[in-house]
Write an enzyme that holds these catalytic residues in place. Structure first.
Site, PDB file in Angstrom:
ATOM      1  N   HIS A 502       0.869  -1.180   0.000  1.00  0.00           N
ATOM      2  CA  HIS A 502       0.000   0.000   0.000  1.00  0.00           C
ATOM      3  C   HIS A 502       0.903   1.225   0.000  1.00  0.00           C
ATOM      4  O   HIS A 502       1.287   1.740   1.053  1.00  0.00           O
ATOM      5  CB  HIS A 502      -0.922  -0.012   1.227  1.00  0.00           C
ATOM      6  N   ASP A 548      -0.976  -9.578   0.754  1.00  0.00           N
ATOM      7  CA  ASP A 548      -0.081  -8.816  -0.126  1.00  0.00           C
ATOM      8  C   ASP A 548      -0.913  -8.175  -1.226  1.00  0.00           C
ATOM      9  O   ASP A 548      -0.896  -8.609  -2.375  1.00  0.00           O
ATOM     10  CB  ASP A 548       0.995  -9.738  -0.717  1.00  0.00           C
ATOM     11  N   GLU A 557       0.963  -1.782   4.302  1.00  0.00           N
ATOM     12  CA  GLU A 557       1.460  -0.437   4.017  1.00  0.00           C
ATOM     13  C   GLU A 557       2.938  -0.391   4.431  1.00  0.00           C
ATOM     14  O   GLU A 557       3.464  -1.341   5.031  1.00  0.00           O
ATOM     15  CB  GLU A 557       0.646   0.625   4.787  1.00  0.00           C
TER      16      GLU A 557
HETATM   17  O1  9MR Z   1       1.133   3.231  12.473  1.00  0.00           O
HETATM   18  C1  9MR Z   1      -0.157   3.721  12.803  1.00  0.00           C
HETATM   19  C2  9MR Z   1      -0.862   2.704  13.668  1.00  0.00           C
HETATM   20  O2  9MR Z   1      -0.201   2.565  14.910  1.00  0.00           O
HETATM   21  C3  9MR Z   1      -2.315   3.097  13.878  1.00  0.00           C
HETATM   22  O3  9MR Z   1      -2.975   2.047  14.547  1.00  0.00           O
HETATM   23  C4  9MR Z   1      -2.965   3.368  12.531  1.00  0.00           C
HETATM   24  C5  9MR Z   1      -4.426   3.784  12.644  1.00  0.00           C
HETATM   25  O4  9MR Z   1      -4.532   5.016  13.253  1.00  0.00           O
HETATM   26  O5  9MR Z   1      -2.262   4.365  11.831  1.00  0.00           O
HETATM   27  C6  9MR Z   1      -0.939   4.007  11.531  1.00  0.00           C
HETATM   28  O6  9MR Z   1      -0.319   5.076  10.910  1.00  0.00           O
HETATM   29  C7  9MR Z   1      -0.712   5.422   9.595  1.00  0.00           C
HETATM   30  C8  9MR Z   1      -0.906   6.931   9.587  1.00  0.00           C
HETATM   31  O7  9MR Z   1      -2.018   7.262  10.373  1.00  0.00           O
HETATM   32  C9  9MR Z   1      -1.032   7.509   8.193  1.00  0.00           C
HETATM   33  N1  9MR Z   1       0.051   7.093   7.345  1.00  0.00           N
HETATM   34  C10 9MR Z   1       0.162   5.650   7.274  1.00  0.00           C
HETATM   35  C11 9MR Z   1       0.413   5.067   8.639  1.00  0.00           C
HETATM   36  C12 9MR Z   1       0.665   3.558   8.563  1.00  0.00           C
HETATM   37  O8  9MR Z   1      -0.461   2.830   8.247  1.00  0.00           O
END
Ligand code: 9MR
Length: 580
Positions: A502, A548, A557
């Site tokens: 992602h 994947d 991601e």
């Molecule tokens: O890494 C973050 C994770 O701990 C949280 O649970 C999640 C949901 O809020 O968000 C992840 O961070 C994302 C961020 O908000 C935006 N960019 C992508 C990040 C990775 O998925």
């Protein structure tokens, strides 16, 4: 007749499904192993008792051994057997075969087996740069035009003040994109930037010799410092010069479509100043000041000034929190991108204070209760207490305000973060300190694995006990294929690498291979129904809850904070191996 045909079809489907779900292929580190270190492969329990290592070219059997019982791996529900070939040290290219079973992917045994991936996980940050075209001579087939100059960033209504009223435009160029999205978030930059700089503080020799082939490779700074500088220059623009507070993020109101950076042109905003972002900023700038001082003294001065200014703001504003979902619709536009909302600032305060103390030697910043009275857990973007401890322990000999006894207690606290995990790993099914417990699997589990590896490698440096080095190597094995899904979780490396991360550029660029060196988030059973749909995932078991596929932002991601501890891990292993 009709009945029996559909019955046959049913069994064919069942067999295919079973073969797919329960591959009996032994799982190896798809890059390989270091000659004089632990080497294992893990295979589902099949009943057969022995394995051989064959030369990949000639097929000649070079080593044979007996499989041992690895027990049941609760997070994947598998019963496994282990092929331990640690005593086989001959450099070469091999395949492991289970008696009467399948061959593994090919792997190497060699001193330089991790060199390529060590460079690539750091070079990944170059590919994440905003505000610069990626030229072919550095980016190869992933060359692309400049995205996000960020010279026209609007102060969001949540962030206005007298000096910067509604409609104010600021320039906030450079920095790294956070992840698969194009926004830039100060809080997540905190642990990411720190980890890279801390890797440099601990393993400078590896980085002094490294050439990443980035635009600054020929200047006098080690490439890692050039790369981190790209982010620090952006971070400096995130401080409100009128009061020292730091904005939370530069973001569009909602996520951009899956387009290339240059086509993602919606208005960007600088969003609400808050305490966690400001303290993270203070910590990074204080650390950067001491790291860059020998190379760029005037930058070091401005970084320290910025850190102190931020610290002052955070003292006056000690609990201003960014609560995106609670603030929903209070402002126009409503911002719904990554929240990074952290509701407890005591760890950020301890960390920033520790970094300021180490850099200035002014002990008024130092808070011993911040480590003495607190549990120390594996860090993450919103749990940064251990980062302060890492720095204090690393710099302990320069810190006269801390007693000898306290220094010893700090060291023990750091070792205590992973001692039990490492002890348990010697009998864990995959032998790694990460991955045997359901609780290891949440959003960014691979980042958690990396952060565990980082803590384990520090315990190794403090004890010289080889069990920690082995533990760190098994975390590297996990990331590169010795894990329940059998994927190499690092793009561009291994025979079964993740392909459909992602990540907007990788999705939109029309190139089959994803941008290389990126660490996938990894299995996470907590969000399957929100992204691709639960029925798309092969399993709900924590260690197998992975897909994947581009749609799986909660398992596949990539982000700057998951790559960083993996940079530390591989670079540290390289440095420590060199010293052995
Ligand atoms: O890494 C973050 C994770 O701990 C949280 O649970 C999640 C949901 O809020 O968000 C992840 O961070 C994302 C961020 O908000 C935006 N960019 C992508 C990040 C990775 O998925």
């Amino acid at each position: 007749m009709k009945y029996s045909l559909s019955l046959i079809a049913f069994f064919v489907v069942l067999i295919c499904f079973d073969v797919h779900a329960q591959t009996t292929q032994p799982k190896v580190n798809q890059l390989g192993y270091l000659p004089n270190e632990a080497k294992i492969a893990v295979t589902p329990k099949t009943g057969s008792g022995s394995f051989v290592i064959k030369d990949a070219e000639s097929g000649e059997v070079k080593f044979s051994g007996l499989l041992t019982d690895g027990g049941t791996n609760e997070p994947s529900g598998e019963d496994v057997q282990i092929a331990d070939f640690s005593s086989f040290n001959e450099s070469g290219s091999y395949i492991l075969e289970i008696e009467g079973g399948e061959d593994s992917f090919g792997f190497k045994i060699s001193e330089d087996v991790y060199d390529g991936v060590t460079d690539a996980v750091l070079k990944a940050y170059y590919f994440m740069r905003a505000s610069i075209p990626l030229e072919e001579k550095y980016a190869g087939k992933w060359a692309r035009p400049e995205g996000h100059p960020d010279l026209n960033v609007m102060i969001h209504p949540s962030a206005v003040n007298e000096a910067r009223p509604e409609g104010t435009i600021i320039a906030s160029p450079k920095g790294w994109y956070d992840a698969g999205d194009y926004n830039k978030y100060v809080v997540n930059s905190g642990i990411s930037t720190y980890t890279l700089l801390f890797a440099f503080e601990q393993f400078p020799e590896v980085f002094r010799r490294q050439n990443l082939n980035i635009p600054e490779s020929n200047n006098s700074l080690p490439d890692i410092l050039d790369e981190v500088l790209w982010n620090l220059r952006w971070l400096l623009t995130m401080q409100d010069p009128t009061d020292g507070g730091v904005y939370h993020k530069v973001t569009t109101a909602s996520f951009e479509a899956a387009v290339m950076p240059q086509d993602a042109t919606n208005q960007r905003y600088a969003v609400m100043k808050n305490t966690p972002a400001t303290l993270d900023f203070a910590a990074m700038m204080a650390q950067a000041s001491r790291v860059y001082r020998p190379f760029l003294p005037s930058f070091a001065d401005s970084a320290l000034e910025a850190a102190k200014y931020a610290w002052k703001w955070a003292q006056k504003n000690d609990n201003i929190l960014y609560r995106q979902f609670q603030m929903n619709s209070q402002f126009d536009p409503d911002v719904v991108t990554g929240a990074y909302g952290d509701w407890n600032v005591s760890d950020e305060k301890f960390w920033a204070g520790a970094e300021l103390y180490i850099t200035t030697k002014d002990k008024s910043y130092y808070d011993e209760a911040g480590w003495k009275d607190q549990d120390m857990t594996i860090p993450s973007w919103n749990n940064v207490r251990a980062l302060g401890l890492y720095s204090l322990v690393h710099h302990r000999n320069e810190l006269s305000a801390i007693s000898k006894n306290d220094k010893q207690a700090m060291i023990e606290k750091l070792i205590g973060m992973t001692e039990e995990l490492v002890d348990r790993s010697s009998t864990a099914p995959y032998r790694a300190p990460f991955g045997f417990d359901n609780r290891h699997f949440f959003w960014g589990s691979n980042g958690h694995a990396g952060n565990m590896g980082m803590a384990v490698l520090q315990a190794y440096q403090l004890t010289n006990d080889p069990k920690y080095l082995t533990g760190a190597l098994h975390i590297a094995d996990y990331l590169l294929g010795v894990n329940p899904t059998g994927y190499s979780y690092i793009t561009g490396f291994g025979d079964k690498p993740i392909m459909n991360i992602h990540h907007r550029p990788s999705q939109a660029d029309g190139i089959e291979d994803p941008v290389p060196g990126l660490v996938s988030g990894g299995p996470n059973p907590g969000n399957m129904s929100q992204d691709c749909g639960e029925d798309q995932y092969p399993s709900k078991l924590p260690a197998l809850a992975f897909l994947d596929n581009w749609c799986s932002y909660s398992t596949n991601e990539i982000t700057i904070n998951w790559n960083a501890p993996v940079v530390y891990l591989f670079s540290g292993l390289k440095d420590l191996e060199r010293r052995l």
